[in-house]
Design a protein around this motif. Sequence first.
Motif, PDB file in Angstrom:
ATOM      1  N   ARG A   1      -5.699   0.180  -5.636  1.00  0.00           N
ATOM      2  CA  ARG A   1      -6.672   0.065  -6.727  1.00  0.00           C
ATOM      3  C   ARG A   1      -6.014   0.265  -8.091  1.00  0.00           C
ATOM      4  O   ARG A   1      -6.394  -0.378  -9.074  1.00  0.00           O
ATOM      5  CB  ARG A   1      -7.803   1.084  -6.538  1.00  0.00           C
ATOM      6  CG  ARG A   1      -8.737   0.758  -5.381  1.00  0.00           C
ATOM      7  CD  ARG A   1      -9.738   1.872  -5.160  1.00  0.00           C
ATOM      8  NE  ARG A   1      -9.081   3.097  -4.742  1.00  0.00           N
ATOM      9  CZ  ARG A   1      -9.710   4.266  -4.567  1.00  0.00           C
ATOM     10  NH1 ARG A   1     -11.007   4.370  -4.820  1.00  0.00           N
ATOM     11  NH2 ARG A   1      -9.042   5.331  -4.165  1.00  0.00           N
TER      12      ARG A   1
ATOM     13  N   ASP B   1      -1.950   3.843  -3.864  1.00  0.00           N
ATOM     14  CA  ASP B   1      -3.285   3.275  -4.035  1.00  0.00           C
ATOM     15  C   ASP B   1      -3.257   1.894  -4.698  1.00  0.00           C
ATOM     16  O   ASP B   1      -2.897   1.753  -5.868  1.00  0.00           O
ATOM     17  CB  ASP B   1      -4.129   4.250  -4.865  1.00  0.00           C
ATOM     18  CG  ASP B   1      -5.581   3.829  -4.970  1.00  0.00           C
ATOM     19  OD1 ASP B   1      -5.988   2.894  -4.252  1.00  0.00           O
ATOM     20  OD2 ASP B   1      -6.310   4.439  -5.760  1.00  0.00           O
TER      21      ASP B   1
ATOM     22  N   GLN C   1     -13.106  11.002  -8.867  1.00  0.00           N
ATOM     23  CA  GLN C   1     -11.964  10.203  -8.421  1.00  0.00           C
ATOM     24  C   GLN C   1     -10.667  11.021  -8.360  1.00  0.00           C
ATOM     25  O   GLN C   1      -9.621  10.476  -8.068  1.00  0.00           O
ATOM     26  CB  GLN C   1     -11.734   9.032  -9.385  1.00  0.00           C
ATOM     27  CG  GLN C   1     -12.866   8.017  -9.415  1.00  0.00           C
ATOM     28  CD  GLN C   1     -12.636   6.988 -10.501  1.00  0.00           C
ATOM     29  OE1 GLN C   1     -12.435   7.329 -11.651  1.00  0.00           O
ATOM     30  NE2 GLN C   1     -12.684   5.720 -10.118  1.00  0.00           N
TER      31      GLN C   1
ATOM     32  N   ARG D   1      -4.237  -2.998  -8.891  1.00  0.00           N
ATOM     33  CA  ARG D   1      -5.169  -4.047  -9.296  1.00  0.00           C
ATOM     34  C   ARG D   1      -5.740  -3.781 -10.687  1.00  0.00           C
ATOM     35  O   ARG D   1      -5.994  -4.727 -11.450  1.00  0.00           O
ATOM     36  CB  ARG D   1      -6.290  -4.183  -8.259  1.00  0.00           C
ATOM     37  CG  ARG D   1      -5.775  -4.632  -6.897  1.00  0.00           C
ATOM     38  CD  ARG D   1      -6.811  -5.382  -6.088  1.00  0.00           C
ATOM     39  NE  ARG D   1      -6.233  -5.851  -4.825  1.00  0.00           N
ATOM     40  CZ  ARG D   1      -5.526  -6.950  -4.690  1.00  0.00           C
ATOM     41  NH1 ARG D   1      -5.301  -7.717  -5.747  1.00  0.00           N
ATOM     42  NH2 ARG D   1      -5.047  -7.301  -3.515  1.00  0.00           N
ATOM     43  N   ALA D   2      -5.934  -2.520 -11.030  1.00  0.00           N
ATOM     44  CA  ALA D   2      -6.421  -2.196 -12.374  1.00  0.00           C
ATOM     45  C   ALA D   2      -5.406  -2.608 -13.435  1.00  0.00           C
ATOM     46  O   ALA D   2      -5.775  -3.110 -14.507  1.00  0.00           O
ATOM     47  CB  ALA D   2      -6.717  -0.698 -12.472  1.00  0.00           C
TER      48      ALA D   2
ATOM     49  N   ASP E   1       0.809  -1.214   0.000  1.00  0.00           N
ATOM     50  CA  ASP E   1       0.000   0.000   0.000  1.00  0.00           C
ATOM     51  C   ASP E   1       0.851   1.277   0.000  1.00  0.00           C
ATOM     52  O   ASP E   1       0.421   2.312   0.501  1.00  0.00           O
ATOM     53  CB  ASP E   1      -0.957   0.009   1.188  1.00  0.00           C
ATOM     54  CG  ASP E   1      -0.232  -0.026   2.537  1.00  0.00           C
ATOM     55  OD1 ASP E   1       1.021  -0.093   2.543  1.00  0.00           O
ATOM     56  OD2 ASP E   1      -0.906   0.000   3.578  1.00  0.00           O
TER      57      ASP E   1
END
Length: 343
Positions: free
Chosen positions: A40, A38, A340, A43-44, A35
């Motif tokens: 996310r 981010d 976002q 993972r994207a 971490d």
Amino acid sequence: MTVFITGTAGFIGFHLAKLLLDQGHVVHGYDGMTDYYDVRLKRARHDLLRQYPQFTATEAMLEDDATLQAAVAAARPSAIVHLAAQAGVRYSIDHPRTYLDANIIGSFNVMEAARRQQVRHLLMASTSSVYGANTDMPYRETQKCDTQMSFYAATKKASESMAHAWAHIHGVPITLFRFFTVYGPWGRPDMALFKFTKAILAGQPIDIYNHGDMWRDFTYVEDLVRAIALLVDAVPPQVAERANTQAVEGDSLSPVAPWRVVNIGNSDKVRLLDFIDAIEQCLGKPAIRNYVDMQPGDVPATWADASLLQRLTGYQPQTNLREGIQRFVDWYHAHYSPAQATV
């Protein structure tokens, strides 16, 4: 060819894996999904790679030696490209142990996996930061590098030295490549281009270190990974085999091991203020500039001599800075909706 890549959810690892997959190779990725920024975004990146049927991945830390060894053994790769690391000059000031664990212990575990599996070539990421206080530019791979300015750079230089010893003792062919300020789509949020773009769009000030008196050799990420892919086949020869090989001018090849280090840069230095001007032009919006002093551990300039890369591969990074920034800006607008923008 099967290639095992550490750090495939990261900025550079993602782009390298995508390039190799597009070329038809098999890729097994390995990433700890830390971490530091981010998750996310990480993972994207992995989600895009998973769309390729010849891509598989293991999510685990480099320090988890048993899992790493099992993953490499199962993949049976021809080459390993070790990109995973704890990055960031400034973060290393307050979190040095993270760098010790990931960059020293983790790199050792990767080297041991390469030895056990007898891979054809191990390639490991280093950084231009290892040149430290050197002022003789452009930097050449054969320069002495004993004056690192950050703990991050020190761990990377240590991994270069460990790799040399490993190549000498075990005969594992190893290439280290030194990066120079990589930028482009899917970049890390802690990097200058990402931070500046986000702040300018939000109408927030940007910190400009050393009052703008900074120079960098900016390298577009797709140029960088193309160079890495070409270096996979530029295997450092064993010492006993060199009588039948022609010496490469300016080579950093070790006299006692199948080991070399290669700069990957654009071979051009750009003033930080010109970099910011280009971002403003691509965004169509001026920055609110906050001029501050130099950060501890940072250096005022980097500039690569990438002629060895060209001699070994016939390739030279060449993406125009303005073009590369525009590609990042286009990606940023597409990836982040206004809701976002705080990510």
